[in-house]
Design an enzyme around this catalytic site. Structure first.
Site, PDB file in Angstrom:
ATOM      1  N   HIS A 134     -92.665  45.868 -24.322  1.00 48.39           N
ATOM      2  CA  HIS A 134     -92.685  44.843 -25.381  1.00 48.39           C
ATOM      3  C   HIS A 134     -94.088  44.318 -25.661  1.00 48.39           C
ATOM      4  CE1 HIS A 134     -88.307  43.717 -23.973  1.00 48.39           C
ATOM      5  NE2 HIS A 134     -88.343  44.887 -24.565  1.00 48.39           N
TER       6      HIS A 134
ATOM      7  N   VAL B 218    -103.792  56.895 -39.992  1.00 50.59           N
ATOM      8  CA  VAL B 218    -104.876  56.132 -40.614  1.00 50.59           C
ATOM      9  C   VAL B 218    -105.990  55.952 -39.585  1.00 50.59           C
ATOM     10  CG1 VAL B 218    -105.517  53.964 -41.728  1.00 50.59           C
ATOM     11  CG2 VAL B 218    -103.244  54.945 -42.109  1.00 50.59           C
TER      12      VAL B 218
ATOM     13  N   MET C 248     -81.474  46.880 -27.886  1.00 50.27           N
ATOM     14  CA  MET C 248     -80.969  45.533 -27.602  1.00 50.27           C
ATOM     15  C   MET C 248     -81.510  44.568 -28.643  1.00 50.27           C
ATOM     16  SD  MET C 248     -81.172  45.314 -23.474  1.00 50.27           S
ATOM     17  CE  MET C 248     -82.379  46.605 -23.291  1.00 50.27           C
TER      18      MET C 248
ATOM     19  N   ASN D 198     -86.162  53.029 -28.236  1.00 47.96           N
ATOM     20  CA  ASN D 198     -85.823  51.816 -27.493  1.00 47.96           C
ATOM     21  C   ASN D 198     -84.334  51.741 -27.170  1.00 47.96           C
ATOM     22  OD1 ASN D 198     -84.525  50.712 -29.760  1.00 47.96           O
ATOM     23  ND2 ASN D 198     -86.354  49.616 -30.434  1.00 47.96           N
ATOM     24  N   GLY D 199     -83.990  50.712 -26.384  1.00 47.00           N
ATOM     25  CA  GLY D 199     -82.604  50.524 -25.969  1.00 47.00           C
ATOM     26  C   GLY D 199     -81.750  49.865 -27.046  1.00 47.00           C
TER      27      GLY D 199
ATOM     28  N   GLU E 157     -82.309  42.041 -18.070  1.00 47.03           N
ATOM     29  CA  GLU E 157     -81.273  42.992 -18.488  1.00 47.03           C
ATOM     30  C   GLU E 157     -80.788  43.830 -17.329  1.00 47.03           C
ATOM     31  OE1 GLU E 157     -83.716  43.353 -21.334  1.00 47.03           O
ATOM     32  OE2 GLU E 157     -82.361  41.977 -22.356  1.00 47.03           O
TER      33      GLU E 157
ATOM     34  N   GLU F 110     -97.313  57.453 -41.539  1.00 46.94           N
ATOM     35  CA  GLU F 110     -96.863  57.420 -40.142  1.00 46.94           C
ATOM     36  C   GLU F 110     -97.491  58.591 -39.385  1.00 46.94           C
ATOM     37  OE1 GLU F 110     -94.935  55.609 -37.828  1.00 46.94           O
ATOM     38  OE2 GLU F 110     -95.621  57.285 -36.576  1.00 46.94           O
TER      39      GLU F 110
ATOM     40  N   ASN G 147     -85.803  40.515 -25.850  1.00 46.51           N
ATOM     41  CA  ASN G 147     -86.269  41.763 -26.466  1.00 46.51           C
ATOM     42  C   ASN G 147     -86.663  41.460 -27.909  1.00 46.51           C
ATOM     43  OD1 ASN G 147     -83.782  41.751 -24.818  1.00 46.51           O
ATOM     44  ND2 ASN G 147     -84.446  43.829 -24.402  1.00 46.51           N
TER      45      ASN G 147
ATOM     46  N   TYR H 239     -90.485  48.429 -37.131  1.00 48.13           N
ATOM     47  CA  TYR H 239     -89.670  47.356 -37.725  1.00 48.13           C
ATOM     48  C   TYR H 239     -90.378  46.628 -38.866  1.00 48.13           C
ATOM     49  CZ  TYR H 239     -86.538  48.394 -33.981  1.00 48.13           C
ATOM     50  OH  TYR H 239     -85.680  49.070 -33.165  1.00 48.13           O
ATOM     51  N   GLY H 240     -91.592  46.124 -38.586  1.00 50.63           N
ATOM     52  CA  GLY H 240     -92.291  45.371 -39.621  1.00 50.63           C
ATOM     53  C   GLY H 240     -92.592  46.233 -40.829  1.00 50.63           C
TER      54      GLY H 240
HETATM   55  P1  FDA Z   1     -93.553  50.017 -33.771  1.00 49.01           P
HETATM   56  O1  FDA Z   1     -94.313  50.175 -32.511  1.00 49.01           O
HETATM   57  O2  FDA Z   1     -92.078  50.099 -33.725  1.00 49.01           O
HETATM   58  O3  FDA Z   1     -94.040  51.095 -34.836  1.00 49.01           O
HETATM   59  C1  FDA Z   1     -95.398  51.353 -35.088  1.00 49.01           C
HETATM   60  C2  FDA Z   1     -95.508  52.721 -35.728  1.00 49.01           C
HETATM   61  O4  FDA Z   1     -96.817  52.878 -36.265  1.00 49.01           O
HETATM   62  C3  FDA Z   1     -95.299  53.879 -34.757  1.00 49.01           C
HETATM   63  O5  FDA Z   1     -94.357  54.781 -35.293  1.00 49.01           O
HETATM   64  C4  FDA Z   1     -96.689  54.515 -34.643  1.00 49.01           C
HETATM   65  O6  FDA Z   1     -96.639  55.926 -34.458  1.00 49.01           O
HETATM   66  C5  FDA Z   1     -97.292  54.176 -35.990  1.00 49.01           C
HETATM   67  N1  FDA Z   1     -98.760  54.118 -35.981  1.00 49.01           N
HETATM   68  C6  FDA Z   1     -99.565  53.531 -35.067  1.00 49.01           C
HETATM   69  N2  FDA Z   1    -100.858  53.649 -35.418  1.00 49.01           N
HETATM   70  C7  FDA Z   1    -100.880  54.336 -36.586  1.00 49.01           C
HETATM   71  C8  FDA Z   1    -101.933  54.789 -37.444  1.00 49.01           C
HETATM   72  N3  FDA Z   1    -103.223  54.525 -37.174  1.00 49.01           N
HETATM   73  N4  FDA Z   1    -101.607  55.495 -38.563  1.00 49.01           N
HETATM   74  C9  FDA Z   1    -100.294  55.762 -38.839  1.00 49.01           C
HETATM   75  N5  FDA Z   1     -99.268  55.366 -38.057  1.00 49.01           N
HETATM   76  C10 FDA Z   1     -99.554  54.650 -36.954  1.00 49.01           C
HETATM   77  N6  FDA Z   1     -87.124  46.007 -28.159  1.00 49.01           N
HETATM   78  C11 FDA Z   1     -85.928  45.389 -28.323  1.00 49.01           C
HETATM   79  O7  FDA Z   1     -85.851  44.404 -29.035  1.00 49.01           O
HETATM   80  N7  FDA Z   1     -84.822  45.868 -27.684  1.00 49.01           N
HETATM   81  C12 FDA Z   1     -84.858  46.926 -26.829  1.00 49.01           C
HETATM   82  O8  FDA Z   1     -83.823  47.332 -26.278  1.00 49.01           O
HETATM   83  C13 FDA Z   1     -86.117  47.561 -26.627  1.00 49.01           C
HETATM   84  N8  FDA Z   1     -86.245  48.608 -25.751  1.00 49.01           N
HETATM   85  C14 FDA Z   1     -87.422  49.328 -25.698  1.00 49.01           C
HETATM   86  C15 FDA Z   1     -87.496  50.496 -24.950  1.00 49.01           C
HETATM   87  C16 FDA Z   1     -88.653  51.282 -24.995  1.00 49.01           C
HETATM   88  C17 FDA Z   1     -88.723  52.543 -24.180  1.00 49.01           C
HETATM   89  C18 FDA Z   1     -89.745  50.882 -25.807  1.00 49.01           C
HETATM   90  C19 FDA Z   1     -90.999  51.702 -25.896  1.00 49.01           C
HETATM   91  C20 FDA Z   1     -89.676  49.720 -26.541  1.00 49.01           C
HETATM   92  C21 FDA Z   1     -88.528  48.932 -26.501  1.00 49.01           C
HETATM   93  N9  FDA Z   1     -88.424  47.765 -27.256  1.00 49.01           N
HETATM   94  C22 FDA Z   1     -87.227  47.106 -27.348  1.00 49.01           C
HETATM   95  C23 FDA Z   1     -89.583  47.244 -28.017  1.00 49.01           C
HETATM   96  C24 FDA Z   1     -89.513  47.532 -29.512  1.00 49.01           C
HETATM   97  O9  FDA Z   1     -89.185  48.875 -29.740  1.00 49.01           O
HETATM   98  C25 FDA Z   1     -90.886  47.192 -30.133  1.00 49.01           C
HETATM   99  O10 FDA Z   1     -91.120  45.823 -29.900  1.00 49.01           O
HETATM  100  C26 FDA Z   1     -90.924  47.452 -31.629  1.00 49.01           C
HETATM  101  O11 FDA Z   1     -90.683  48.813 -31.898  1.00 49.01           O
HETATM  102  C27 FDA Z   1     -92.263  47.061 -32.234  1.00 49.01           C
HETATM  103  O12 FDA Z   1     -92.133  47.121 -33.628  1.00 49.01           O
HETATM  104  P2  FDA Z   1     -93.397  47.187 -34.589  1.00 49.01           P
HETATM  105  O13 FDA Z   1     -92.908  47.009 -35.976  1.00 49.01           O
HETATM  106  O14 FDA Z   1     -94.424  46.262 -34.100  1.00 49.01           O
HETATM  107  O15 FDA Z   1     -94.024  48.642 -34.442  1.00 49.01           O
END
Ligand code: FDA
Length: 501
Positions: free
Chosen positions: A441, A245, A117, A114-115, A356, A35, A479, A15-16
Site C-alpha cells: 500500500h 512516459v 479488499m 491485488n486482493g 486482515e 500504460e 486497504n 484506480y485514479g
Molecule cells: P496503480 O499502482 O494501481 O497503477 C499505476 C499504473 O501506472 C500501473 O499500471 C503502472 O504500470 C503505470 N505506470 C507507472 N509509471 C508509468 C509511466 N511512467 N508510464 C506509463 N505507465 C506507468 N488495495 C486494496 O485496497 N485492497 C487490497 O486487497 C489490496 N491488495 C493488494 C495486493 C497487492 C499484491 C498489491 C501490489 C497491492 C494491493 N493493494 C490493495 C493496493 C492497491 O492495489 C493500490 O493501492 C492501488 O492499485 C494504487 O492505485 P493507483 O491509482 O495509485 O495506481
C-alpha cells in the site's frame, strides 16, 4: 517520431487513472491513456491469461530472472520462488534500500494483482489524515459511487461459515475473538457469486484455485472490467499499452509534451514518441507519479513544481506476520486467495491495528495463520531525484518500520498468549516474525493540499493534475483502493466543472 496531440492524456491505468479516463470520456473529451504494462486479454499457451501462485512463469513478474514472492520460504527452505524469463509480467517488486514496494503493471494497474479488499476508511481517521477534504461529501456521495462502480460485494455469511475454503479464516477469527478482539467482514471486488460456483464445481476455479497476486483469470472485477471498460465505451478514450512516459515538459503554447517509449515484450524499443496534450493527469501510482514529477522539477523541465513533491510517503503501516497453530487447529488444504475478514482494533489507543486474515494457499496443511496488518505508523519517508540513475530513490529507514512492528506485535502477542501459540520465523527469508520491509500500500509523494491544491491540481502549473495514491499522505488505516477511487471521483468532478469551461 510523433505520437498525437490530444486534449487530455492520462498516465497509468490504475484506480485514479481509470476514474479520470471514464469521467473525461463521458464529458466528451478525447483522451489517451498511456500504460507501461501489457494489456492482459489474450490467453497464453496454457489457455490462461495469468499464471498461478504455485506455478509462476514469465507472466508473473515485471522483468525479473526469479520471482520475488512476499512469503519467500517455508521452514526456511527456498521452495517458493522460481526462475523465470524476463518479461513484462503483471506484478512488480520495486526494491529500495530498506523498503520494497509491490505494484501492479498492466492495463488496470494494481487492480490486476491485488486482493480486491474494498474497505471504506473510518470517518474519524479519514478526517484526521485528510482534514482539508469535505468528509460529508466523501461519505454521502463519493465512497458509495466508488463502491458501486467497482462492483463491491460481500461474502454470504452462510457460505463463509460452511465452506472448507475459509477454514483458515474461521480459525483465525475465533482465536482473535477469544482474545477479546473484534472481527469484521471485509467487502471485496471479487464476485462472491462466482466464488460460490467455483466451490460448487460449476465454474473454473480462480480465487479457489490459487490465483491472486499474479492475476485472476476469473471472478475478479478488476478495472479493465469496470471503469476502463466504461471509459472505452464512451468512444472518446484510447488506451496505449507498453507505452512508458519518460519525461514531461511544457511547450511555449502551454501544452504538455511527453516523451514516451513504446517497447515490445522483449523490452526492445519500438519507437520513442512525442505526445502533446492540453490537460495532463498523472495516475502512475505513488512511485510512478512521484518519480515523473521529481524528474520534471529537478531536471528543470517543470521548475515551478512544488518543493513538497517527494515528501509525505508511507507504507500504510503494512506489516505481515504469521502464527503457528496447535496440531488440533488445522487451517485447511483448500484456501481461497481472497481475504474476507479482518481484526479491527483501531479503537485501541495504545496500538491502532486493522489486520486482515490472509490465506496461505500452499496446497498442503501448514497450521499457519497469516496476517497483513495495517497499523498507524506516524513515520514518513520521502523520495529524492537521483540524477546519476535518472530515477527516484525512496528514503525510508528500517527504524521507521518499528512503530508498525510494535503495534502488530501487541495485537498478536495477545492472541498467542490467549492460545499458548507462537510466531512462525521461517517464512520471510530469514528469522523474522514480522515482515516490515515490504508493502502493498504505497501512499503519498504528492500529497493533496501540499504539493497540489485541494483537488489534485499541481501547484505551479495549470491543467496539470495528480489523481492517484500519491495524494494520500502515507496512511489511511484500511486497504486504500476505495479511498483512491472515491478521491479521484471527487477531484475529477470539480476539475471537469471548473477547468474545461
Ligand atoms: P496503480 O499502482 O494501481 O497503477 C499505476 C499504473 O501506472 C500501473 O499500471 C503502472 O504500470 C503505470 N505506470 C507507472 N509509471 C508509468 C509511466 N511512467 N508510464 C506509463 N505507465 C506507468 N488495495 C486494496 O485496497 N485492497 C487490497 O486487497 C489490496 N491488495 C493488494 C495486493 C497487492 C499484491 C498489491 C501490489 C497491492 C494491493 N493493494 C490493495 C493496493 C492497491 O492495489 C493500490 O493501492 C492501488 O492499485 C494504487 O492505485 P493507483 O491509482 O495509485 O495506481
Amino acid at each position: 517520431a510523433n505520437g498525437a496531440h490530444v486534449p487530455a492524456i492520462v498516465i497509468g491505468s490504475g484506480y485514479g487513472a481509470a476514474v479520470s479516463a471514464l469521467r473525461l470520456g463521458e464529458a466528451g473529451i478525447e483522451t489517451t491513456v498511456l500504460e507501461m504494462g501489457r494489456l492482459w486479454n489474450e490467453p497464453g499457451e496454457d489457455g490462461n491469461v495469468f499464471c498461478t501462485i504455485t506455478a509462476p512463469d514469465e507472466r508473473s513478474m515485471w522483468f525479473k530472472n526469479r520471482t520475488e514472492a512476499p512469503l519467500s520460504t517455508l521452514l526456511w527452505l527456498d521452495v517458493v520462488n522460481r526462475n523465470i524469463d524476463p518479461y513484462p509480467g503483471v506484478l512488480d517488486r520495486v526494491n529500495y534500500d530498506d523498503m520494497s514496494v509491490y505494484v501492479g503493471r498492466g492495463v488496470g494497474g494494481g487492480s490486476l494483482v491485488n486482493g480486491g479488499m474494498a474497505v471504506v476508511p473510518r470517518r474519524d481517521y479519514f478526517e484526521e489524515v485528510l482534514p482539508g477534504i469535505d468528509a460529508a461529501a466523501m461519505y454521502d456521495r463519493y465512497f458509495p459511487l466508488a463502491q458501486a462502480e467497482l462492483h463491491v460485494n460481500t461474502i454470504d455469511p452462510e457460505f463463509y461459515a460452511s465452506t472448507e475454503y475459509y477454514r483458515f479464516s474461521r480459525v483465525a477469527a475465533a482465536q482473535a475473538e477469544a482474545a477479546g478482539l473484534k472481527t469484521t467482514f471485509v467487502p471485496d471486488v471479487y464476485d462472491f457469486d462466482y466464488m460460490e460456483r467455483e466451490a460448487a464445481g460449476t465454474a473454473t476455479k480462480s480465487a479457489l484455485g490459487g490465483e491472486v497476486i499474479y492475476g485472476n483469470n476469473h471472478g475478479k472485477m478488476s478495472l479493465d472490467k469496470t471503469y476502463l471498460a466504461s471509459a472505452l465505451a464512451t468512444g472518446n478514450v484510447t488506451i496505449a499499452s507498453r507505452h512508458q512516459v519518460r519525461a514531461i515538459e511544457r511547450d511555449a503554447d502551454g501544452n504538455y509534451a511527453l516523451t514516451v517509449e513504446h517497447r515490445d515484450d522483449a523490452n526492445e524499443l519500438i519507437e520513442t514518441k512525442r505526445f502533446t496534450c492540453r490537460h495532463l493527469f498523472l495516475g502512475a501510482g505513488s512511485l510512478g507519479t512521484t518519480e515523473l514529477l521529481l524528474r520534471a522539477r529537478d531536471t528543470g523541465a517543470l521548475p515551478d513544481l512544488d518543493e513538497a513533491i517527494g515528501s509525505g510517503w508511507g507504507p500504510n503501516g503494512n506489516v505481515m506476520t504469521a502464527r503457528a497453530n496447535h496440531i488440533w487447529n488445522p487451517t485447511g488444504l483448500k484456501q481461497s486467495t481472497i481475504p474476507v475478514m479482518g481484526i479491527d482494533d483501531w479503537d485501541n489507543p495504545e496500538a491502532r491495528v486493522f489486520a486482515e486474515l490472509a490465506p496461505l494457499p500452499a496446497g498442503i496443511e501448514t497450521w499457519i495463520s497469516l496476517y497483513l496488518a495495517i497499523t498507524d505508523n506516524p513515520e514518513r519517508g520521502h523520495f529524492t531525484y537521483d540524477a546519476a540513475t535518472d530515477s527516484a530513490r525512496l528514503n525510508w529507514s528500517a527504524e521507521q518500520s518499528q512503530p508498525s512492528v510494535a503495534a502488530a506485535k501487541s495485537m498478536f502477542d495477545r492472541i498467542n498468549k490467549q492460545h499458548g501459540t507462537s510466531y512462525r520465523y521461517d517464512l520471510f527469508g530469514d528469522h523474522r516474525a514480522f515482515a516490515d520491509d515490504f508493502c502493498y500500500h504505497p501512499l503519498g509523494g504528492c500529497v493533496i493540499g501540499e504539493a497540489t491544491d485541494a483537488y489534485g491540481r499541481l501547484n505551479g502549473y495549470d491543467r496539470l493534475y495528480v489523481t492517484d495514491s500519491s495524494l494520500i499522505p502515507g496512511s489511511i488505516g484500511v486497504n486504500p483502493l476505495v479511498t483512491i477511487t472515491a478521491l479521484a471521483e471527487r477531484n475529477l468532478e470539480a476539475i471537469l466543472a471548473a477547468d474545461f469551461a
